[in-house]
Design an enzyme around this catalytic site. Structure first.
Site, PDB file in Angstrom:
ATOM      1  CB  ILE A   9      -0.874  -0.072   1.184  1.00  0.00           C
ATOM      2  CG1 ILE A   9      -1.915   1.111   1.055  1.00  0.00           C
ATOM      3  CG2 ILE A   9      -0.328  -0.017   2.406  1.00  0.00           C
ATOM      4  CD1 ILE A   9      -3.032   0.914   0.053  1.00  0.00           C
ATOM      5  CB  THR A  10       3.960   2.263   1.719  1.00  0.00           C
ATOM      6  OG1 THR A  10       4.580   0.962   1.596  1.00  0.00           O
ATOM      7  CG2 THR A  10       3.314   2.283   3.159  1.00  0.00           C
ATOM      8  N   GLY A  11       3.476   1.727  -1.610  1.00  0.00           N
ATOM      9  CA  GLY A  11       4.414   1.664  -2.841  1.00  0.00           C
ATOM     10  C   GLY A  11       3.629   2.862  -3.853  1.00  0.00           C
ATOM     11  CD  GLN A  12       4.451   3.839  -9.812  1.00  0.00           C
ATOM     12  OE1 GLN A  12       5.195   4.898 -10.387  1.00  0.00           O
ATOM     13  NE2 GLN A  12       4.514   2.583 -10.552  1.00  0.00           N
ATOM     14  CG  ASP A  56       6.977  -8.633   7.053  1.00  0.00           C
ATOM     15  OD1 ASP A  56       7.309  -9.249   6.037  1.00  0.00           O
ATOM     16  OD2 ASP A  56       7.818  -7.599   7.499  1.00  0.00           O
ATOM     17  CG  LEU A  57       4.066  -9.902   1.571  1.00  0.00           C
ATOM     18  CD1 LEU A  57       4.607  -9.277   0.266  1.00  0.00           C
ATOM     19  CD2 LEU A  57       3.055 -10.922   1.009  1.00  0.00           C
ATOM     20  CG  LEU A  78      -0.186  -4.325  -5.529  1.00  0.00           C
ATOM     21  CD1 LEU A  78      -0.857  -2.690  -5.673  1.00  0.00           C
ATOM     22  CD2 LEU A  78      -0.261  -5.075  -6.842  1.00  0.00           C
ATOM     23  CB  SER A 127       7.827  -8.198 -12.938  1.00  0.00           C
ATOM     24  OG  SER A 127       8.875  -7.589 -13.742  1.00  0.00           O
ATOM     25  CD  GLU A 129      13.690  -6.753 -14.929  1.00  0.00           C
ATOM     26  OE1 GLU A 129      14.623  -7.358 -14.605  1.00  0.00           O
ATOM     27  OE2 GLU A 129      13.512  -6.006 -15.879  1.00  0.00           O
ATOM     28  CE1 TYR A 151      10.661  -7.335  -8.324  1.00  0.00           C
ATOM     29  CE2 TYR A 151      11.041  -7.389 -10.582  1.00  0.00           C
ATOM     30  CZ  TYR A 151      10.381  -7.241  -9.643  1.00  0.00           C
ATOM     31  OH  TYR A 151       9.183  -6.683  -9.752  1.00  0.00           O
ATOM     32  CG  HIS A 181       3.472   0.188 -14.155  1.00  0.00           C
ATOM     33  ND1 HIS A 181       3.516  -1.243 -14.419  1.00  0.00           N
ATOM     34  CD2 HIS A 181       3.153   0.187 -12.771  1.00  0.00           C
ATOM     35  CE1 HIS A 181       3.704  -1.848 -13.073  1.00  0.00           C
ATOM     36  NE2 HIS A 181       3.163  -0.846 -12.371  1.00  0.00           N
TER      37      HIS A 181
HETATM   38  P1  NDP Z   1       7.231  -0.089  -4.830  1.00  0.00           P
HETATM   39  O1  NDP Z   1       8.781  -0.691  -4.743  1.00  0.00           O
HETATM   40  O2  NDP Z   1       6.828   1.202  -5.136  1.00  0.00           O
HETATM   41  O3  NDP Z   1       6.307  -0.853  -3.556  1.00  0.00           O
HETATM   42  C1  NDP Z   1       6.789  -1.927  -2.710  1.00  0.00           C
HETATM   43  C2  NDP Z   1       5.963  -2.268  -1.736  1.00  0.00           C
HETATM   44  O4  NDP Z   1       6.190  -3.602  -0.917  1.00  0.00           O
HETATM   45  C3  NDP Z   1       6.072  -1.216  -0.799  1.00  0.00           C
HETATM   46  O5  NDP Z   1       4.600  -0.712  -0.048  1.00  0.00           O
HETATM   47  C4  NDP Z   1       6.612  -1.959   0.367  1.00  0.00           C
HETATM   48  O6  NDP Z   1       6.331  -1.522   1.826  1.00  0.00           O
HETATM   49  C5  NDP Z   1       6.109  -3.185   0.424  1.00  0.00           C
HETATM   50  N1  NDP Z   1       6.942  -4.276   0.907  1.00  0.00           N
HETATM   51  C6  NDP Z   1       8.138  -4.583   0.974  1.00  0.00           C
HETATM   52  N2  NDP Z   1       8.657  -5.410   1.682  1.00  0.00           N
HETATM   53  C7  NDP Z   1       7.622  -6.102   2.227  1.00  0.00           C
HETATM   54  C8  NDP Z   1       7.461  -7.081   3.069  1.00  0.00           C
HETATM   55  N3  NDP Z   1       8.051  -7.782   3.708  1.00  0.00           N
HETATM   56  N4  NDP Z   1       5.782  -7.315   3.477  1.00  0.00           N
HETATM   57  C9  NDP Z   1       4.906  -6.411   2.994  1.00  0.00           C
HETATM   58  N5  NDP Z   1       5.055  -5.490   1.989  1.00  0.00           N
HETATM   59  C10 NDP Z   1       6.396  -5.271   1.769  1.00  0.00           C
HETATM   60  O7  NDP Z   1       6.714  -1.161  -6.225  1.00  0.00           O
HETATM   61  P2  NDP Z   1       5.637  -0.782  -7.156  1.00  0.00           P
HETATM   62  O8  NDP Z   1       4.415  -0.023  -6.538  1.00  0.00           O
HETATM   63  O9  NDP Z   1       6.290   0.006  -8.168  1.00  0.00           O
HETATM   64  O10 NDP Z   1       5.178  -2.124  -7.666  1.00  0.00           O
HETATM   65  C11 NDP Z   1       4.122  -2.865  -7.068  1.00  0.00           C
HETATM   66  C12 NDP Z   1       4.377  -4.483  -7.450  1.00  0.00           C
HETATM   67  O11 NDP Z   1       4.229  -4.672  -8.819  1.00  0.00           O
HETATM   68  C13 NDP Z   1       5.613  -5.005  -6.861  1.00  0.00           C
HETATM   69  O12 NDP Z   1       5.365  -6.238  -6.243  1.00  0.00           O
HETATM   70  C14 NDP Z   1       6.647  -4.876  -8.117  1.00  0.00           C
HETATM   71  O13 NDP Z   1       7.627  -5.813  -7.932  1.00  0.00           O
HETATM   72  C15 NDP Z   1       5.564  -5.344  -9.337  1.00  0.00           C
HETATM   73  N6  NDP Z   1       5.909  -4.643 -10.605  1.00  0.00           N
HETATM   74  C16 NDP Z   1       6.020  -3.518 -10.588  1.00  0.00           C
HETATM   75  C17 NDP Z   1       6.309  -2.739 -11.990  1.00  0.00           C
HETATM   76  C18 NDP Z   1       6.663  -1.472 -12.229  1.00  0.00           C
HETATM   77  O14 NDP Z   1       6.962  -0.934 -13.307  1.00  0.00           O
HETATM   78  N7  NDP Z   1       6.424  -0.473 -11.272  1.00  0.00           N
HETATM   79  C19 NDP Z   1       6.147  -3.571 -13.242  1.00  0.00           C
HETATM   80  C20 NDP Z   1       5.804  -4.965 -12.781  1.00  0.00           C
HETATM   81  C21 NDP Z   1       5.902  -5.569 -11.671  1.00  0.00           C
HETATM   82  P3  NDP Z   1       7.310  -0.192   2.555  1.00  0.00           P
HETATM   83  O15 NDP Z   1       7.224   0.767   2.064  1.00  0.00           O
HETATM   84  O16 NDP Z   1       6.888  -0.690   4.051  1.00  0.00           O
HETATM   85  O17 NDP Z   1       8.837  -1.115   2.328  1.00  0.00           O
HETATM   86  P1  GDR Z   2      13.778  -1.937 -13.993  1.00  0.00           P
HETATM   87  O1  GDR Z   2      13.725  -0.352 -13.522  1.00  0.00           O
HETATM   88  O2  GDR Z   2      15.040  -2.898 -13.558  1.00  0.00           O
HETATM   89  O3  GDR Z   2      13.218  -2.287 -15.537  1.00  0.00           O
HETATM   90  O4  GDR Z   2      12.731  -2.747 -12.930  1.00  0.00           O
HETATM   91  P2  GDR Z   2      15.063   0.583 -13.180  1.00  0.00           P
HETATM   92  O5  GDR Z   2      14.121   1.992 -13.497  1.00  0.00           O
HETATM   93  O6  GDR Z   2      15.624   0.281 -11.715  1.00  0.00           O
HETATM   94  O7  GDR Z   2      15.786   0.360 -14.457  1.00  0.00           O
HETATM   95  C1  GDR Z   2      15.576   0.457 -15.865  1.00  0.00           C
HETATM   96  C2  GDR Z   2      16.633   0.386 -16.643  1.00  0.00           C
HETATM   97  O8  GDR Z   2      17.691   1.686 -16.381  1.00  0.00           O
HETATM   98  C3  GDR Z   2      19.048   1.009 -16.465  1.00  0.00           C
HETATM   99  N1  GDR Z   2      19.742   2.218 -15.612  1.00  0.00           N
HETATM  100  C4  GDR Z   2      19.474   2.624 -14.315  1.00  0.00           C
HETATM  101  N2  GDR Z   2      18.469   2.047 -13.530  1.00  0.00           N
HETATM  102  C5  GDR Z   2      18.540   2.962 -12.125  1.00  0.00           C
HETATM  103  N3  GDR Z   2      17.650   2.223 -11.218  1.00  0.00           N
HETATM  104  N4  GDR Z   2      19.449   3.629 -11.854  1.00  0.00           N
HETATM  105  C6  GDR Z   2      20.368   4.213 -12.743  1.00  0.00           C
HETATM  106  O9  GDR Z   2      21.083   5.146 -12.413  1.00  0.00           O
HETATM  107  C7  GDR Z   2      20.611   3.566 -13.943  1.00  0.00           C
HETATM  108  N5  GDR Z   2      21.182   3.803 -15.148  1.00  0.00           N
HETATM  109  C8  GDR Z   2      20.756   2.850 -16.207  1.00  0.00           C
HETATM  110  C9  GDR Z   2      18.847  -0.368 -15.761  1.00  0.00           C
HETATM  111  O10 GDR Z   2      20.133  -0.910 -15.812  1.00  0.00           O
HETATM  112  C10 GDR Z   2      17.705  -0.695 -16.378  1.00  0.00           C
HETATM  113  O11 GDR Z   2      18.061  -1.251 -17.553  1.00  0.00           O
HETATM  114  C11 GDR Z   2      11.381  -1.944 -12.939  1.00  0.00           C
HETATM  115  C12 GDR Z   2      11.002  -2.291 -11.384  1.00  0.00           C
HETATM  116  O12 GDR Z   2       9.597  -1.652 -11.114  1.00  0.00           O
HETATM  117  C13 GDR Z   2      10.669  -3.771 -11.091  1.00  0.00           C
HETATM  118  O13 GDR Z   2      10.080  -3.969  -9.956  1.00  0.00           O
HETATM  119  C14 GDR Z   2       9.469  -4.071 -12.262  1.00  0.00           C
HETATM  120  O14 GDR Z   2       9.323  -5.578 -12.331  1.00  0.00           O
HETATM  121  C15 GDR Z   2      10.088  -3.916 -13.516  1.00  0.00           C
HETATM  122  O15 GDR Z   2      10.370  -2.633 -13.863  1.00  0.00           O
HETATM  123  C16 GDR Z   2       9.334  -4.262 -14.834  1.00  0.00           C
END
Ligand code: NDP
Ligand code: GDR
Length: 331
Positions: A9-12, A56-57, A78, A127, A129, A151, A181
């Site tokens: 819930i605290t994530g994006q 906690d997960l 999420l 994902s 990934e 990951y 996204h």
């Molecule tokens: P964020 O990194 O913004 O958020 C991750 C969340 O996971 C936070 O709320 C964090 O809580 C929580 N978390 C971490 N550890 C635990 C734990 N042990 N128990 C419970 N909760 C935990 O991720 P996004 O919002 O960007 O992504 C949401 C999901 O979608 C993730 O699973 C991500 O891997 C997946 N995903 C994201 C994509 C993207 O481009 N954004 C693409 C594809 C998949 P806290 O703040 O407390 O640490």
């Molecule tokens: P990604 O996202 O690994 O695709 O995972 P990220 O934005 O971290 O990296 C995207 C690409 O950019 C290159 N890169 C850098 N990345 C970061 N973070 N910082 C840098 O300075 C930098 N320079 C170059 C990376 O090497 C990579 O190729 C995200 C996350 O949200 C995952 O949780 C999710 O599953 C996937 O997107 C889909």
């Protein structure tokens, strides 16, 4: 009133999804980890309608207790260690939270909702990934996985165990294979937000350089607000299934950097950017581009924000934030 429980819930995504579900009339519960979570105040201020549940997960009994308390109709998983770079440094933690966490939540759903005709619908955040080193482009639901990071490996397990629980126990469990996204709510550790924040600060005269890793990888970048709609739609179908969610367009990190600098009129940006091996990964995912035809046809989903709009939205947001912090006017 339908009840939804969101981990992460605290994530994006958790915050966009909470807003969407609230607007649909749901009672929204958010799983909050830790004894003094530093992001809880921010979430409560942004989303006062969310009710937190401590769990906690990594802790099965806490998940069972959370489900017993909430009695949700829908669970959106999420929560994860979601930063690929961190997963190389904390691989075991990533496997535990991002991989085994899915299994624990599915088990908790079985324990609370029953083994037969379980009424709880489950969404797993899979994902792109998982595709990793791709040999097929664009990637679709049937493209083989070849993860390139701890990951990615953990997400493959989470995906497979979700499918397995659907097959084995008839759970209504869906896996959304979402491509990257982004949004103004994106964490600063991810490349898009790191870039838009640095571009804003450079434009305002608050920073001189942007230090990046590999600028060649290509990603299919969409807007998080669009993507959470697909998550919700997946749980509203007659049958559970898995879907790719993507824009179908791919850009390099360099393209993103170029678009962000050009948005603020700094077209000649090369001098502001340096590269550092610190930000290179042990193994890279070079090219991602998804084909979301199935989501378009079965869910009626399509993205509304394109690449240029996304970059502009994020740069404008960072300009506002950084100017306000420094007491400056946005130029
Ligand atoms: P964020 O990194 O913004 O958020 C991750 C969340 O996971 C936070 O709320 C964090 O809580 C929580 N978390 C971490 N550890 C635990 C734990 N042990 N128990 C419970 N909760 C935990 O991720 P996004 O919002 O960007 O992504 C949401 C999901 O979608 C993730 O699973 C991500 O891997 C997946 N995903 C994201 C994509 C993207 O481009 N954004 C693409 C594809 C998949 P806290 O703040 O407390 O640490
Ligand atoms: P990604 O996202 O690994 O695709 O995972 P990220 O934005 O971290 O990296 C995207 C690409 O950019 C290159 N890169 C850098 N990345 C970061 N973070 N910082 C840098 O300075 C930098 N320079 C170059 C990376 O090497 C990579 O190729 C995200 C996350 O949200 C995952 O949780 C999710 O599953 C996937 O997107 C889909």
């Amino acid at each position: 009133m339908r009840r939804a429980l969101i981990t992460g819930i605290t994530g994006q995504d958790g915050r966009y999804l909470a807003e969407l579900l609230h607007s649909q009339g749901y009672e929204v519960f958010g799983l909050l980890k830790g004894q003094n979570n530093p992001r809880s105040d921010m979430v409560q201020a942004e989303l006062p309608f969310v009710e937190f549940v401590a769990a906690d997960l990594q802790d099965l009994s806490s998940l069972v207790a959370a489900l017993e308390q909430v009695q949700p109709d829908e669970v959106y998983n999420l929560g994860a260690i979601s930063f690929v770079a961190l997963s190389f440094k904390q691989a075991e933690l990533t496997a535990n939270v991002t991989g085994l966490g899915v299994l624990r939540l599915l088990e908790a759903i079985r324990m609370v909702g029953g083994s037969v005709n379980n009424p709880i619908r489950f969404y797993q955040a899979s994902s792109s990934e998982m595709f990793g080193k791709v040999r097929e482009s664009p990637q679709v639901e049937t493209t083989p996985f070849y993860p390139r990071s701890p990951y990615g490996c953990a997400k493959v397990f989470g995906h497979d165990i979700t499918v397995n629980y659907r097959d084995s126990y008839g759970l209504y469990a869906c896996s959304g294979i979402l491509f990257n996204h982004e949004s103004p709510r994106r964490g600063i550790e991810f490349v898009t937000r790191k870039v838009t924040n640095a571009v804003a600060r450079i434009k305002l005269g608050l920073q001189e350089t942007l230090v990046l890793g590999d600028m060649d990888p290509r990603r299919d970048w969409g807007f998080a607000g669009d993507y959470v709609k697909a998550m919700w739609l997946m749980l509203q179908q007659d049958e559970p299934d898995d879907y790719v969610v993507a824009t179908g367009h791919t850009h390099s990190v360099r393209d993103f950097v170029n678009a962000a600098f050009c948005h603020v009129g700094l077209d000649d940006w090369e001098g502001f950017v340096t590269q550092d091996p610190r930000f290179f990964r042990p193994a890279e995912v070079d090219l991602l581009v998804g084909d979301a035809t199935k989501a378009h046809e079965k869910l009626g989903w399509k993205p509304e924000v394109d690449f240029e709009q996304l970059v502009a939205m994020m740069v404008e947001n960072d300009l506002q934030i950084e100017a306000a912090k420094a007491g400056l006017k946005v130029p």
